[in-house]
Motif scaffolding. Sequence first.
Motif, PDB file in Angstrom:
ATOM      1  N   UNK A   1       0.851  -1.176   0.000  1.00 39.59           N
ATOM      2  CA  UNK A   1       0.000   0.000   0.000  1.00 39.59           C
ATOM      3  C   UNK A   1       0.897   1.238   0.000  1.00 39.59           C
ATOM      4  N   UNK A   2       0.382   2.370  -0.492  1.00 41.29           N
ATOM      5  CA  UNK A   2       1.173   3.599  -0.496  1.00 41.29           C
ATOM      6  C   UNK A   2       1.747   3.856   0.883  1.00 41.29           C
ATOM      7  N   UNK A   3       3.009   4.214   0.911  1.00 45.90           N
ATOM      8  CA  UNK A   3       3.694   4.446   2.178  1.00 45.90           C
ATOM      9  C   UNK A   3       4.866   5.385   1.944  1.00 45.90           C
ATOM     10  N   UNK A   4       5.423   5.900   3.008  1.00 50.40           N
ATOM     11  CA  UNK A   4       6.592   6.753   2.900  1.00 50.40           C
ATOM     12  C   UNK A   4       7.758   5.936   2.369  1.00 50.40           C
ATOM     13  N   UNK A   5       8.548   6.539   1.506  1.00 53.75           N
ATOM     14  CA  UNK A   5       9.698   5.852   0.914  1.00 53.75           C
ATOM     15  C   UNK A   5       9.667   5.997  -0.592  1.00 53.75           C
ATOM     16  N   UNK A   6      10.537   5.281  -1.276  1.00 57.07           N
ATOM     17  CA  UNK A   6      10.584   5.361  -2.735  1.00 57.07           C
ATOM     18  C   UNK A   6       9.245   4.962  -3.325  1.00 57.07           C
ATOM     19  N   UNK A   7       8.784   5.718  -4.313  1.00 50.05           N
ATOM     20  CA  UNK A   7       7.494   5.446  -4.934  1.00 50.05           C
ATOM     21  C   UNK A   7       7.630   4.673  -6.249  1.00 50.05           C
ATOM     22  N   UNK A   8       8.576   5.054  -7.081  1.00 53.05           N
ATOM     23  CA  UNK A   8       8.767   4.403  -8.382  1.00 53.05           C
ATOM     24  C   UNK A   8      10.124   4.771  -8.938  1.00 53.05           C
ATOM     25  N   UNK A   9      10.498   4.074 -10.012  1.00 51.32           N
ATOM     26  CA  UNK A   9      11.657   4.463 -10.811  1.00 51.32           C
ATOM     27  C   UNK A   9      11.099   4.898 -12.160  1.00 51.32           C
ATOM     28  N   UNK A  10      11.589   6.012 -12.691  1.00 49.32           N
ATOM     29  CA  UNK A  10      11.136   6.508 -13.988  1.00 49.32           C
ATOM     30  C   UNK A  10      12.198   6.187 -15.042  1.00 49.32           C
ATOM     31  N   UNK A  11      11.748   5.639 -16.143  1.00 51.24           N
ATOM     32  CA  UNK A  11      12.641   5.300 -17.243  1.00 51.24           C
ATOM     33  C   UNK A  11      12.172   6.057 -18.482  1.00 51.24           C
ATOM     34  N   UNK A  12      13.039   6.913 -19.008  1.00 49.45           N
ATOM     35  CA  UNK A  12      12.716   7.694 -20.202  1.00 49.45           C
ATOM     36  C   UNK A  12      12.956   6.842 -21.445  1.00 49.45           C
ATOM     37  N   UNK A  13      11.943   6.761 -22.281  1.00 45.23           N
ATOM     38  CA  UNK A  13      12.024   5.947 -23.493  1.00 45.23           C
ATOM     39  C   UNK A  13      12.239   6.784 -24.746  1.00 45.23           C
ATOM     40  N   UNK A  14      12.225   8.103 -24.627  1.00 41.93           N
ATOM     41  CA  UNK A  14      12.594   8.963 -25.739  1.00 41.93           C
ATOM     42  C   UNK A  14      11.463   9.578 -26.533  1.00 41.93           C
ATOM     43  N   UNK A  15      10.268   8.979 -26.516  1.00 39.45           N
ATOM     44  CA  UNK A  15       9.152   9.550 -27.274  1.00 39.45           C
ATOM     45  C   UNK A  15       7.826   8.979 -26.757  1.00 39.45           C
ATOM     46  N   UNK A  16       6.749   9.687 -27.103  1.00 41.80           N
ATOM     47  CA  UNK A  16       5.413   9.196 -26.746  1.00 41.80           C
ATOM     48  C   UNK A  16       5.126   7.857 -27.421  1.00 41.80           C
ATOM     49  N   UNK A  17       5.542   7.722 -28.687  1.00 46.77           N
ATOM     50  CA  UNK A  17       5.341   6.452 -29.398  1.00 46.77           C
ATOM     51  C   UNK A  17       6.016   5.302 -28.662  1.00 46.77           C
ATOM     52  N   UNK A  18       7.249   5.529 -28.167  1.00 49.08           N
ATOM     53  CA  UNK A  18       7.943   4.470 -27.443  1.00 49.08           C
ATOM     54  C   UNK A  18       7.232   4.140 -26.129  1.00 49.08           C
ATOM     55  N   UNK A  19       6.686   5.150 -25.453  1.00 50.76           N
ATOM     56  CA  UNK A  19       5.906   4.889 -24.226  1.00 50.76           C
ATOM     57  C   UNK A  19       4.698   4.027 -24.574  1.00 50.76           C
ATOM     58  N   UNK A  20       3.975   4.398 -25.633  1.00 43.39           N
ATOM     59  CA  UNK A  20       2.800   3.631 -26.059  1.00 43.39           C
ATOM     60  C   UNK A  20       3.177   2.192 -26.408  1.00 43.39           C
ATOM     61  N   UNK A  21       4.243   2.041 -27.185  1.00 44.59           N
ATOM     62  CA  UNK A  21       4.662   0.705 -27.625  1.00 44.59           C
ATOM     63  C   UNK A  21       5.112  -0.160 -26.452  1.00 44.59           C
ATOM     64  N   UNK A  22       5.929   0.396 -25.558  1.00 45.89           N
ATOM     65  CA  UNK A  22       6.415  -0.385 -24.417  1.00 45.89           C
ATOM     66  C   UNK A  22       5.277  -0.741 -23.466  1.00 45.89           C
ATOM     67  N   UNK A  23       4.362   0.202 -23.246  1.00 41.51           N
ATOM     68  CA  UNK A  23       3.218  -0.075 -22.380  1.00 41.51           C
ATOM     69  C   UNK A  23       2.394  -1.222 -22.956  1.00 41.51           C
ATOM     70  N   UNK A  24       2.121  -1.172 -24.257  1.00 41.85           N
ATOM     71  CA  UNK A  24       1.337  -2.231 -24.908  1.00 41.85           C
ATOM     72  C   UNK A  24       2.082  -3.565 -24.852  1.00 41.85           C
ATOM     73  N   UNK A  25       3.372  -3.541 -25.079  1.00 37.96           N
ATOM     74  CA  UNK A  25       4.179  -4.783 -25.045  1.00 37.96           C
ATOM     75  C   UNK A  25       4.149  -5.411 -23.659  1.00 37.96           C
ATOM     76  N   UNK A  26       4.389  -4.599 -22.639  1.00 41.29           N
ATOM     77  CA  UNK A  26       4.390  -5.126 -21.270  1.00 41.29           C
ATOM     78  C   UNK A  26       3.011  -5.663 -20.888  1.00 41.29           C
TER      79      UNK A  26
END
Length: 126
Positions: A66-91
């Motif tokens: 559950x949400x708690x104090x501490x690290x929330x996430x790691x952000x990974x930049x994929x370079x473009x909106x298309x790459x975000x869309x493609x990686x999200x769909x793939x995963x």
Amino acid sequence: MNIEHVAIWVDDLEGMKVFYETYFKCKSGSKYHNREKKFESYFLTFESGARLEIMCKEGVGQRNRVEQTGWAHIAISLGSRDHVDQMTARLERDGYPVIGGPRVTGDGYYESLIEDPEGNLIELTE
């Protein structure tokens, strides 16, 4: 100054290594194994040079997800909106939970939020 690396505890060291190598093109260093402490780890290096250490040790257990104090996430930049869309769909196709997005956030980021195999949150950004 800069952040040298971040580290996460994992249950399945080899499975998590394969996940980050497969989806995020990480290169793995040699496995470190301290038999006395029952500790194992890998350093995973992203193309940008950023490093993630994945670690496992006998006796380290799951925390409350559950949400708690501490690290929330790691952000990974994929370079473009298309790459975000493609990686999200793939995963998602490969069975990983998509928690949100892709979307434009209130502060202007284009992102989606997914879980890795052990429930750690990864923000995919452009």
